[in-house]
Write a protein that holds these residues in place. Structure first.
Motif, PDB file in Angstrom:
ATOM      1  N   CYS A  13      23.912 -70.199  18.534  1.00 47.33           N
ATOM      2  CA  CYS A  13      23.792 -70.371  17.080  1.00 47.33           C
ATOM      3  C   CYS A  13      24.784 -71.401  16.559  1.00 47.33           C
ATOM      4  O   CYS A  13      24.428 -72.259  15.738  1.00 47.33           O
ATOM      5  CB  CYS A  13      24.015 -69.033  16.373  1.00 47.33           C
ATOM      6  SG  CYS A  13      22.683 -67.832  16.590  1.00 47.33           S
ATOM      7  N   ILE A  14      26.019 -71.316  17.024  1.00 42.91           N
ATOM      8  CA  ILE A  14      27.045 -72.254  16.571  1.00 42.91           C
ATOM      9  C   ILE A  14      26.680 -73.676  16.972  1.00 42.91           C
ATOM     10  O   ILE A  14      26.784 -74.618  16.172  1.00 42.91           O
ATOM     11  CB  ILE A  14      28.425 -71.864  17.142  1.00 42.91           C
ATOM     12  CG1 ILE A  14      28.889 -70.550  16.511  1.00 42.91           C
ATOM     13  CG2 ILE A  14      29.448 -72.980  16.886  1.00 42.91           C
ATOM     14  CD1 ILE A  14      30.098 -69.942  17.197  1.00 42.91           C
ATOM     15  N   ALA A  15      26.233 -73.853  18.219  1.00 45.33           N
ATOM     16  CA  ALA A  15      25.881 -75.193  18.703  1.00 45.33           C
ATOM     17  C   ALA A  15      24.727 -75.784  17.898  1.00 45.33           C
ATOM     18  O   ALA A  15      24.787 -76.946  17.469  1.00 45.33           O
ATOM     19  CB  ALA A  15      25.522 -75.132  20.183  1.00 45.33           C
ATOM     20  N   MET A  16      23.684 -75.009  17.676  1.00 45.01           N
ATOM     21  CA  MET A  16      22.531 -75.520  16.938  1.00 45.01           C
ATOM     22  C   MET A  16      22.902 -75.862  15.499  1.00 45.01           C
ATOM     23  O   MET A  16      22.524 -76.920  14.981  1.00 45.01           O
ATOM     24  CB  MET A  16      21.386 -74.500  16.980  1.00 45.01           C
ATOM     25  CG  MET A  16      20.711 -74.400  18.339  1.00 45.01           C
ATOM     26  SD  MET A  16      19.197 -73.399  18.325  1.00 45.01           S
ATOM     27  CE  MET A  16      19.876 -71.769  18.041  1.00 45.01           C
ATOM     28  N   ALA A  17      23.644 -74.980  14.852  1.00 41.87           N
ATOM     29  CA  ALA A  17      24.027 -75.226  13.463  1.00 41.87           C
ATOM     30  C   ALA A  17      24.927 -76.457  13.348  1.00 41.87           C
ATOM     31  O   ALA A  17      24.785 -77.261  12.417  1.00 41.87           O
ATOM     32  CB  ALA A  17      24.733 -73.994  12.894  1.00 41.87           C
ATOM     33  N   TRP A  18      25.818 -76.632  14.288  1.00 50.44           N
ATOM     34  CA  TRP A  18      26.765 -77.747  14.242  1.00 50.44           C
ATOM     35  C   TRP A  18      26.046 -79.083  14.460  1.00 50.44           C
ATOM     36  O   TRP A  18      26.309 -80.077  13.772  1.00 50.44           O
ATOM     37  CB  TRP A  18      27.843 -77.541  15.297  1.00 50.44           C
ATOM     38  CG  TRP A  18      29.020 -78.460  15.180  1.00 50.44           C
ATOM     39  CD1 TRP A  18      29.356 -79.460  16.030  1.00 50.44           C
ATOM     40  CD2 TRP A  18      30.023 -78.471  14.152  1.00 50.44           C
ATOM     41  NE1 TRP A  18      30.497 -80.094  15.620  1.00 50.44           N
ATOM     42  CE2 TRP A  18      30.938 -79.506  14.459  1.00 50.44           C
ATOM     43  CE3 TRP A  18      30.243 -77.701  13.010  1.00 50.44           C
ATOM     44  CZ2 TRP A  18      32.034 -79.801  13.670  1.00 50.44           C
ATOM     45  CZ3 TRP A  18      31.344 -77.995  12.215  1.00 50.44           C
ATOM     46  CH2 TRP A  18      32.226 -79.022  12.553  1.00 50.44           C
ATOM     47  N   LEU A  66      20.257 -72.736   9.522  1.00 54.20           N
ATOM     48  CA  LEU A  66      19.509 -71.479   9.469  1.00 54.20           C
ATOM     49  C   LEU A  66      18.071 -71.666   9.941  1.00 54.20           C
ATOM     50  O   LEU A  66      17.510 -70.789  10.620  1.00 54.20           O
ATOM     51  CB  LEU A  66      19.512 -70.951   8.028  1.00 54.20           C
ATOM     52  CG  LEU A  66      18.604 -69.741   7.744  1.00 54.20           C
ATOM     53  CD1 LEU A  66      19.141 -68.505   8.444  1.00 54.20           C
ATOM     54  CD2 LEU A  66      18.468 -69.511   6.246  1.00 54.20           C
ATOM     55  N   GLY A  67      17.463 -72.788   9.616  1.00 53.44           N
ATOM     56  CA  GLY A  67      16.060 -73.008   9.943  1.00 53.44           C
ATOM     57  C   GLY A  67      15.795 -72.993  11.440  1.00 53.44           C
ATOM     58  O   GLY A  67      14.859 -72.343  11.910  1.00 53.44           O
ATOM     59  N   LEU A  68      16.598 -73.715  12.206  1.00 54.14           N
ATOM     60  CA  LEU A  68      16.394 -73.764  13.652  1.00 54.14           C
ATOM     61  C   LEU A  68      16.793 -72.453  14.304  1.00 54.14           C
ATOM     62  O   LEU A  68      16.165 -72.015  15.276  1.00 54.14           O
ATOM     63  CB  LEU A  68      17.182 -74.927  14.261  1.00 54.14           C
ATOM     64  CG  LEU A  68      16.874 -75.221  15.736  1.00 54.14           C
ATOM     65  CD1 LEU A  68      15.392 -75.542  15.919  1.00 54.14           C
ATOM     66  CD2 LEU A  68      17.727 -76.374  16.245  1.00 54.14           C
ATOM     67  N   ILE A  69      17.819 -71.795  13.774  1.00 52.25           N
ATOM     68  CA  ILE A  69      18.231 -70.492  14.316  1.00 52.25           C
ATOM     69  C   ILE A  69      17.090 -69.483  14.148  1.00 52.25           C
ATOM     70  O   ILE A  69      16.763 -68.731  15.077  1.00 52.25           O
ATOM     71  CB  ILE A  69      19.512 -70.009  13.626  1.00 52.25           C
ATOM     72  CG1 ILE A  69      20.700 -70.891  14.046  1.00 52.25           C
ATOM     73  CG2 ILE A  69      19.795 -68.543  13.970  1.00 52.25           C
ATOM     74  CD1 ILE A  69      21.965 -70.650  13.261  1.00 52.25           C
ATOM     75  N   LEU A  70      16.466 -69.458  12.971  1.00 54.46           N
ATOM     76  CA  LEU A  70      15.326 -68.571  12.756  1.00 54.46           C
ATOM     77  C   LEU A  70      14.176 -68.929  13.694  1.00 54.46           C
ATOM     78  O   LEU A  70      13.545 -68.043  14.291  1.00 54.46           O
ATOM     79  CB  LEU A  70      14.848 -68.667  11.304  1.00 54.46           C
ATOM     80  CG  LEU A  70      15.639 -67.885  10.252  1.00 54.46           C
ATOM     81  CD1 LEU A  70      15.113 -68.215   8.859  1.00 54.46           C
ATOM     82  CD2 LEU A  70      15.566 -66.389  10.509  1.00 54.46           C
TER      83      LEU A  70
END
Length: 262
Positions: free
Chosen positions: A185-190, A70-74
């Motif tokens: 979003c999926i790539a960053m979270a993963w 969540l942090g990097l997505i935000l």
């Protein structure tokens, strides 16, 4: 998705120049963006600690890693200035000479301080609200979590920090080469799940975690432990981003010219 590397490198080198100009034109506004990044990563840290606080040790790292993205997505989608990402931007900017060494040093220092201010502000507010599940389960999880960060050896912290920002910068790099916000979003979270679950060290996340460790009732760490951790981990984050992402893709980009000549 782009197959070459040079266009992505040029994008980030240009972004570095844009950020340097933004700091010159509006230092207050730029610093506000850095504060926001500190709070966004801090929110993700609080979320990860809250969800993991009551879990068995065997599953805790996976759950914490699954929520931290969540942090990097935000930061990427809402917009903010994050120290660990700036290592990559400025590394490419220096390599392509879109920013000077003086500009790069000024940017990285301002962003780091802004991130720290954001993490502290968030931590003070969260602690004033009672600390939620983190403080409620401090004796069974949180005290050990922060103690581990301040008591680890210099070599261990440095190594974990290098590995951490290799993955964080890789998450940002990978997202830039993808189309579609959902895919990004999926790539960053993963990718971020990998560094959290593996126990690597992120300087900005630690700004919140260790501040909470100072504010928790019957704190088991002190300010000197926090300063030591942040100094070593910040250096390791710089090394990881510069060597393995900036250095790696600058070397790999040499293949672009070879393929273009064919």
């Amino acid at each position: 998705m782009s197959t070459g590397y040079s266009s992505t490198i040029d994008t980030y080198a240009t972004l570095a120049a844009t950020k340097a100009e933004a700091l010159r034109r509006s230092p207050g506004g730029f610093f506000a963006g850095a504060i926001l990044a500190g709070t966004y990563i801090g929110i993700a840290m609080i979320l990860a600690l809250s969800t993991g606080s009551g879990l068995e040790p065997g599953v805790r790292p996976l759950v914490m890693g699954a929520t931290f993205g969540l942090g990097l997505i935000l930061t990427v989608f809402a917009g903010a200035e994050l120290f660990t990402g700036y290592v990559m931007y400025l590394g490419f900017g220096l390599a392509k000479r879109t920013v000077s060494v003086a500009d790069a040093l000024k940017l990285i220092l301002v962003v780091w301080i802004g991130n720290l201010v954001g993490g502290i502000i968030l931590s003070v507010i969260f602690a004033a609200g009672g600390g939620g599940a983190i403080y409620a389960n401090a004796d069974t999880m949180f005290h050990a979590y922060v103690q581990h960060k301040v008591e680890a050896s210099t070599v261990a912290l440095l190594a974990r920090a290098i590995l951490c920002n290799w993955l964080v910068c890789l998450a940002i790099w990978t997202a830039a080469r993808m189309t579609g916000d959902a895919a990004k979003c999926i790539a960053m979270a993963w990718i971020l799940l990998a560094f959290v679950a593996a126990g690597f060290e992120h300087s900005v996340a630690n700004m919140t975690a260790l501040t909470l460790g100072l504010l928790v009732p019957h704190s088991s760490i002190d300010i000197f432990g926090m300063i030591r951790n942040l100094a070593i981990v910040s250096l390791g984050n710089i090394i990881g981003g510069l060597v393995f992402v900036v250095g790696g893709y600058l070397a790999a980009a040499k293949t672009d010219a070879v393929l273009a000549a064919k």
